[in-house]
Structure formats: structure tokens, C-alpha cells
Design an enzyme around this catalytic site. Sequence first.
Site, PDB file in Angstrom:
ATOM      1  N   ARG A  43       0.823  -1.220   0.000  1.00  0.00           N
ATOM      2  CA  ARG A  43       0.000   0.000   0.000  1.00  0.00           C
ATOM      3  C   ARG A  43       0.849   1.258   0.000  1.00  0.00           C
ATOM      4  NH1 ARG A  43      -3.841  -0.519   4.654  1.00  0.00           N
ATOM      5  NH2 ARG A  43      -5.001  -1.693   3.092  1.00  0.00           N
ATOM      6  N   TYR A  44       1.998   1.183   0.661  1.00  0.00           N
ATOM      7  CA  TYR A  44       2.875   2.351   0.802  1.00  0.00           C
ATOM      8  C   TYR A  44       4.141   2.108  -0.005  1.00  0.00           C
ATOM      9  CZ  TYR A  44      -0.064   2.934   4.980  1.00  0.00           C
ATOM     10  OH  TYR A  44      -1.116   3.053   5.851  1.00  0.00           O
ATOM     11  N   ARG A  67       7.326   0.039   2.012  1.00  0.00           N
ATOM     12  CA  ARG A  67       7.135  -1.100   2.906  1.00  0.00           C
ATOM     13  C   ARG A  67       5.924  -1.913   2.471  1.00  0.00           C
ATOM     14  NH1 ARG A  67       5.532   3.699   4.447  1.00  0.00           N
ATOM     15  NH2 ARG A  67       3.871   4.098   5.940  1.00  0.00           N
ATOM     16  N   CYS A 119      -4.144 -18.051  14.874  1.00  0.00           N
ATOM     17  CA  CYS A 119      -3.831 -17.206  16.040  1.00  0.00           C
ATOM     18  C   CYS A 119      -4.150 -18.003  17.305  1.00  0.00           C
ATOM     19  CB  CYS A 119      -4.687 -15.945  16.050  1.00  0.00           C
ATOM     20  SG  CYS A 119      -4.577 -15.006  14.518  1.00  0.00           S
ATOM     21  N   CYS A 139      -9.548 -12.982  18.045  1.00  0.00           N
ATOM     22  CA  CYS A 139     -10.084 -11.785  18.685  1.00  0.00           C
ATOM     23  C   CYS A 139     -11.362 -11.382  17.966  1.00  0.00           C
ATOM     24  CB  CYS A 139      -9.066 -10.664  18.607  1.00  0.00           C
ATOM     25  SG  CYS A 139      -7.423 -11.208  19.110  1.00  0.00           S
ATOM     26  N   CYS A 146     -11.210  -8.509  15.254  1.00  0.00           N
ATOM     27  CA  CYS A 146     -10.098  -8.571  14.300  1.00  0.00           C
ATOM     28  C   CYS A 146     -10.417  -7.909  12.956  1.00  0.00           C
ATOM     29  CB  CYS A 146      -9.711 -10.024  14.062  1.00  0.00           C
ATOM     30  SG  CYS A 146      -8.344 -10.201  12.910  1.00  0.00           S
ATOM     31  N   ARG A 195      -8.953  -8.681  10.238  1.00  0.00           N
ATOM     32  CA  ARG A 195      -8.930  -9.735   9.199  1.00  0.00           C
ATOM     33  C   ARG A 195      -9.854 -10.886   9.579  1.00  0.00           C
ATOM     34  NH1 ARG A 195      -3.099  -8.705   8.815  1.00  0.00           N
ATOM     35  NH2 ARG A 195      -3.034  -6.754   7.645  1.00  0.00           N
ATOM     36  N   ASP A 215     -11.647  -0.520  12.735  1.00  0.00           N
ATOM     37  CA  ASP A 215     -12.007  -0.501  11.312  1.00  0.00           C
ATOM     38  C   ASP A 215     -13.460  -0.930  11.112  1.00  0.00           C
ATOM     39  OD1 ASP A 215      -9.474   0.302  10.384  1.00  0.00           O
ATOM     40  OD2 ASP A 215      -8.724  -1.752  10.520  1.00  0.00           O
ATOM     41  N   ASP A 245      -7.517   4.248   9.910  1.00  0.00           N
ATOM     42  CA  ASP A 245      -7.100   3.643   8.647  1.00  0.00           C
ATOM     43  C   ASP A 245      -8.204   3.936   7.631  1.00  0.00           C
ATOM     44  OD1 ASP A 245      -5.219   2.243   7.142  1.00  0.00           O
ATOM     45  OD2 ASP A 245      -4.980   0.707   8.688  1.00  0.00           O
ATOM     46  N   LYS A 249      -3.004   4.980   6.588  1.00  0.00           N
ATOM     47  CA  LYS A 249      -3.206   5.439   7.965  1.00  0.00           C
ATOM     48  C   LYS A 249      -3.248   6.966   8.019  1.00  0.00           C
ATOM     49  CE  LYS A 249      -0.879   1.474  10.051  1.00  0.00           C
ATOM     50  NZ  LYS A 249      -0.521   0.657   8.853  1.00  0.00           N
TER      51      LYS A 249
END
Length: 372
Positions: free
Chosen positions: A91-92, A95, A104, A108, A111, A113, A270, A307, A314
Site C-alpha cells: 500500500r505504501y 514497505r 492465532c 479476537c 479482528c 482480518r 475498522d 485507517d 493510515k
Amino acid sequence: MDDWLLLMRQSVTKPEELLKRFPDLDMDGLKWVTKYFPMRINPYYLSLIQSVGDPVFRQAVPDPQEMMDFTGVPDPLHEEEQSPTPGLIHRYPDRCLLWTTNICPVYCRFCTRKRFVGKTGIPRRQILAAAEYIARKPQIRDVILSGGDPLCLSDDQLEWILKQMRAIPHVEIIRIGSRVPVTLPQRVTPKLAKMLRKYHPLYVNTHFNHPQELSPQAREALELLADAGIPLGNQTVLLRGINDDPATLLELFRGLVRFRVRPYYLYQADLVEGTEHFRTEVGKGVEIMASLQGITSGLCLPKFIVDAPGGGGKIPLAPKYLQRVTENGLILRTYQGKLTFYPENKKDRPAADSRNYQMTLEFEDVDASDAF
Ligand SMILES: *Cc1c(COP(=O)(O)O)cnc(C)c1O
Ligand code: SF4
């Protein structure tokens, strides 16, 4: 077998198992949610729960409200569109972020994702394809290993990925994003720390959301990583009814710094399908940051980030300290709410430049219809 693997195997994944610990939960509700969004709570994280509905409970135990979210979408950050090879998000400019696993130690409930964790697996050839892409892009100097939780991989699997990345000369730093110090600190063994330190410069960003997660075991895991020379950061998600008040976050941020972890980002939740009940008003995050500024060290204060939906990246939101730009200087607000005048030194600034300068300091009026 390692302790952590045993703990992973003993995880609660079925509603019946959870009812053994919390007999009053609604079985039908749990079954409904877990059909769409998987549950996993390992015995360590389960042991952090002190009572039904407490901040650890709500992060881990499925809630029928997840099925009543008509606002969120599966992929609000359009990760799939910014993905040149499967599981790699670029995206950037300098990086990128790489999914290493879909597993995981705890799924959570909030989450980002949620569409993906605990569902689709990640084959080795997918990592190899991503490594080939990164190797072709000399502008990428920073690779973030993410998932899922990369520390759910075995030492050998993780080292294999680290080797792929280190084989690319322009990859200067590697970051691991992991909630393991929070959800399964037993995974951080001396052997893991010893392996990781071979791949420096390597950073770990973890994800504590509440002081109740700052256990002695978590401290031990973080010490092992810090002693291996790994700089530690933390990304907290602002969660309604869990940590959305200044006192809770102050205790969390101070605790993290004591554990040698630097608070890095505080995220606005999000717009993810199944998580709307956790989302706060954006102003809440800004207000909390304003109330902590000055009363505690800058070392304890993360940046508050939204975001952008659609993959815009961000966006840091800060309290407004700049009140006005005048001919001779700035009117600023102190952390205690007092106004102060800061005289400018414009001696070496040509007159023509002054206007541009003022614009960088002032809010620009934008047409809100541009956003849609
Ligand atoms: C958050 C994120 C990063 C890293 O951003 P930093 O501000 O450098 O921490 C990189 N790629 C993607 C896709 C991200 O979501
Ligand atoms: S550990 Fe991270 S990736 Fe895994 S479920 Fe929790 S928030 Fe999502």
C-alpha cells in the site's frame, strides 16, 4: 512437546467446551456466531478472564451482536485490491505487509482480518511468490510479517520465512506483528529469541488492549524479546466499553513502558463486518489523546490513527493545539487548555513564500463530496 503447543491444542474452539467454564452462556447464540467466525481461546488467555463480560472475556468470547452488524464489510481497507501477489499487501511506497499464517492463539472478536483468520491456509509457494515480488521492487526496505499471528508458526517455519526476506539485499528491516505476548506468552521461548536475533534489524510490534493483559507471563515474554535486542512497539485498538477511557489507557500505556514496550499506534476500530459493536466515535480517540498529553510522558503516548476505508492508508488525528495563525506568530493551546502566543521568525522567508507557509499551518477547506 513444547508448553505452548500443548496450550494451543487445549484451546476452546467449540461452544460446548466454553459452556463448561461459563454455564450461563447462550448455546444457540454461540453456535450461530461460530458457524461464521471461528472461536479459539487457549487456556492461558482463558485464565486471564476474571468474570463474565470483563475486558478479556469480551475480546475473546463470541457475541451474537457479531451477526447483527449491518455497517461493516469483510475487507474495509481493500487489502485484496492492493495485493500484487496473494497475501502480500503493498500500500505504501517503501514497505509492505505479508501474511504468514491464518492461525492465532485467540481469534479476537474485533479482528480486522476476521474474513480470513482461522479459515484459509497459506501455502509456502505463496510466500515464495511474495518474496519474488519484493525482490523485484528495490523501493521496499521494510517487510512486516503479519497474518494471523506469525509466532504461531514453528521456529523452523518462521526462520524459513525470515531467510527468504533476508536474502533480498534491499530489505533493510523486518517487522513481526504478533499478539503472542498477549495471548500466548509461553510461545516466546529462549530458543525463539535466540533464532530471531540472527535476523536483525528486526522489530516486534505487539497488541495489548487492556491492563488486565499485562500479566507476569507477558512480562517474561517481552523481557526475552527485549533482551534479544528487539525493539518492541505496541498497537492498541480502541474498543468500546473495553478500553475507551483515559484512565484505562493511561494504565495500559504506563504498564507497557514498564515492560519495555513503546506504545506506537492507537487505532480507531475498522469498519469490519461483525465488529460494529466495538466501534467508538472517532472524536473519542482524539479526546482521550488530548486528556493524556502532558499529564504523562511522550514515551507513553501513541499516535491515534484512522485507517482510511478503501485502502487510503493510515491517517493520524491529533488534538488541535494550533488555534490561529497571525501576522507575527501563532496562537497555540497548551495541554492545560491555556492560550499562548509563539512569535514567528520570518526574517529569511521571502514574502511570496509566506502564503504557502500559512496554508501548511491552516486547515484547508475541502469539499466533503470529494470523498465519495
Ligand atoms: C499498517 C500497515 C503498514 C505499516 O505502516 P507503518 O505506519 O509503517 O507502521 C504497512 N502496510 C500495510 C498494508 C499496513 O496496513
Ligand atoms: S491475533 Fe491479531 S490477527 Fe489474530 S485474531 Fe487477534 S487481532 Fe486478528
